[in-house]
Design an enzyme around this catalytic site. Structure first.
Site, short mmCIF file in Angstrom:
data_model
loop_
_atom_site.label_atom_id
_atom_site.label_comp_id
_atom_site.label_asym_id
_atom_site.label_seq_id
_atom_site.Cartn_x
_atom_site.Cartn_y
_atom_site.Cartn_z
N SER A 79 0.87 -1.19 0.00
CA SER A 79 0.00 0.00 0.00
C SER A 79 0.90 1.22 0.00
O SER A 79 2.07 1.15 0.40
CB SER A 79 -0.86 -0.01 1.27
OG SER A 79 -1.49 1.25 1.47
N TYR A 98 -1.60 -0.69 10.27
CA TYR A 98 -1.67 -0.89 8.82
C TYR A 98 -0.36 -0.45 8.17
O TYR A 98 0.23 -1.18 7.36
CB TYR A 98 -2.85 -0.09 8.25
CG TYR A 98 -3.15 -0.40 6.82
CD1 TYR A 98 -3.73 -1.61 6.45
CD2 TYR A 98 -2.87 0.53 5.82
CE1 TYR A 98 -4.02 -1.88 5.12
CE2 TYR A 98 -3.16 0.25 4.49
CZ TYR A 98 -3.73 -0.95 4.14
OH TYR A 98 -4.01 -1.23 2.83
N1 NAD Z 1 -8.89 -0.63 -1.42
C1 NAD Z 1 -7.89 0.20 -1.11
O1 NAD Z 1 -8.06 1.41 -1.05
C2 NAD Z 1 -6.52 -0.37 -0.85
C3 NAD Z 1 -5.42 0.51 -0.94
C4 NAD Z 1 -4.15 0.00 -0.71
C5 NAD Z 1 -3.98 -1.33 -0.41
N2 NAD Z 1 -5.06 -2.16 -0.32
C6 NAD Z 1 -4.80 -3.56 0.01
O2 NAD Z 1 -5.37 -4.37 -1.01
C7 NAD Z 1 -5.69 -5.64 -0.48
C8 NAD Z 1 -7.11 -5.99 -0.87
O3 NAD Z 1 -7.97 -5.01 -0.34
P1 NAD Z 1 -9.45 -4.72 -0.89
O4 NAD Z 1 -9.57 -3.27 -1.08
O5 NAD Z 1 -9.78 -5.63 -2.01
O6 NAD Z 1 -10.28 -5.07 0.43
P2 NAD Z 1 -11.45 -6.12 0.64
O7 NAD Z 1 -11.84 -6.00 2.08
O8 NAD Z 1 -12.49 -5.92 -0.41
O9 NAD Z 1 -10.71 -7.52 0.37
C9 NAD Z 1 -9.84 -8.13 1.29
C10 NAD Z 1 -10.19 -9.61 1.36
O10 NAD Z 1 -9.25 -10.27 2.24
C11 NAD Z 1 -9.99 -11.26 2.94
N3 NAD Z 1 -9.34 -11.64 4.19
C12 NAD Z 1 -9.24 -10.90 5.32
N4 NAD Z 1 -8.66 -11.61 6.29
C13 NAD Z 1 -8.40 -12.84 5.77
C14 NAD Z 1 -7.80 -14.01 6.29
N5 NAD Z 1 -7.38 -14.09 7.56
N6 NAD Z 1 -7.67 -15.09 5.48
C15 NAD Z 1 -8.11 -15.04 4.19
N7 NAD Z 1 -8.69 -13.95 3.65
C16 NAD Z 1 -8.82 -12.86 4.43
C17 NAD Z 1 -11.33 -10.58 3.21
O11 NAD Z 1 -12.33 -11.54 3.56
C18 NAD Z 1 -11.60 -9.84 1.92
O12 NAD Z 1 -12.39 -10.60 1.02
C19 NAD Z 1 -5.46 -5.55 1.03
O13 NAD Z 1 -4.21 -6.13 1.34
C20 NAD Z 1 -5.45 -4.06 1.29
O14 NAD Z 1 -4.69 -3.72 2.42
C21 NAD Z 1 -6.33 -1.70 -0.55
#
Ligand code: NAD
Length: 262
Positions: free
Chosen positions: A143, A156
């Protein structure tokens, strides 16, 4: 028949029920890959969407924080797909938004447990198979919070800085086996749940960095981004595909920032 870029290749996507995981899985399905989705959440909708691309897709319920479960699941995937060519190591949570001296100790541990230790579990278990086959490509989801310490998100930020560090070490340790490891750092992505949650929670903290009015906070956040807009989830999979493809055959240990400001 036209051969697609990832035809005959398999990809494991963790967090496959979530926004970024699903969008990326659909992209790889469209480009010919067989897809294995891992998540703790129900993956029926995600599976149906990936299936619409014509790809072979299987779902595996697995908590990445449990190493025994991860190792078992990954071994099953390797058997089901006849090997694992690509890993999108992407499951993660945001955690709470609090100033450091009030940040809940148990939440810190949970964020590190999922975002870092969970990611290590998946990396390790998949690497066993890639090392044996002497090939593979891996993309970890970090991120912008792993590039510039985010305010009110100590857990985070720490987890994502560590993810970038782990990517660099993994790239070096796995290079002798023909495995490349890189990471992506999405910045502010929207619209949607994560964007709304960040804006609301930053406003609620009432720190000197953000206003207490969510509409002002949204403007402040966008104002810190060079492109002066948030990124769309759909702008992520192309970068992952580049890092997985032969177009990046000499790229390893690299973190690609997707705009950002945090
Ligand atoms: N959306 C954003 O703005 C953003 C920005 C930077 C980084 N990210 C990173 O991108 C990645 C995906 O995020 P997203 O936006 O799709 O969020 P999201 O919440 O839609 O997806 C994350 C998924 O991870 C799964 N998860 C959580 N804990 C888990 C576990 N213990 N075992 C298996 N699965 C698990 C959740 O059930 C969920 O489906 C994350 O690592 C997040 O930190 C997101």
């Amino acid at each position: 028949m036209e051969t697609k870029r990832f035809s005959g290749k398999s990809i494991v996507v963790t967090g496959g029920a979530g926004d970024i995981g699903l969008a990326t899985a659909v992209r790889f399905g469209n480009e010919g890959a067989d897809v294995a989705l891992i998540d703790v959440k129900d993956m029926a909708t995600a599976k149906a969407k990936v299936q619409q691309t014509g790809a072979t897709v299987r779902t595996y319920t697995c908590d990445v924080t449990e190493y025994a479960q991860v190792e078992r699941t990954v071994a099953t995937i390797a058997l089901d797909f006849g090997g694992i060519d690509m890993l999108f190591n992407n499951a993660g949570i945001q955690g709470q938004f609090k100033q450091l001296h009030t940040y809940p100790v148990d939440d810190f541990a949970q964020v590190i447990n999922i975002n870092l230790i969970g990611a290590f579990h998946v990396l390790r278990a998949v690497a066993i198979h890639m090392v044996a086959q002497k090939s593979g490509t891996i993309v970890n989801t970090a991120s912008m919070a792993g590039v510039d310490g985010p305010v009110n998100m100590v857990a985070y930020g720490a987890s994502k800085f560590a993810m970038i560090g782990m990517t660099q070490t993994a790239a070096k340790d796995l290079a002798p086996y023909g495995i490349r490891v890189n990471s992506i750092s999405p910045g502010f992505m929207g619209p949607g749940f994560m964007w709304d949650r960040q804006v609301d929670l930053q406003a609620a903290v009432g720190s000197q960095y953000y206003d207490t009015d969510r509409n002002v906070v949204a403007k402040q956040m966008i104002g810190a981004v060079p492109l002066r807009r948030y990124g769309s989830i759909e702008e992520i999979p192309g970068t992952v595909a580049y890092l997985m493809s032969g177009d990046s055959s000499y790229v390893t240990g690299v973190n690609i920032k997707l705009s950002g400001g945090i």
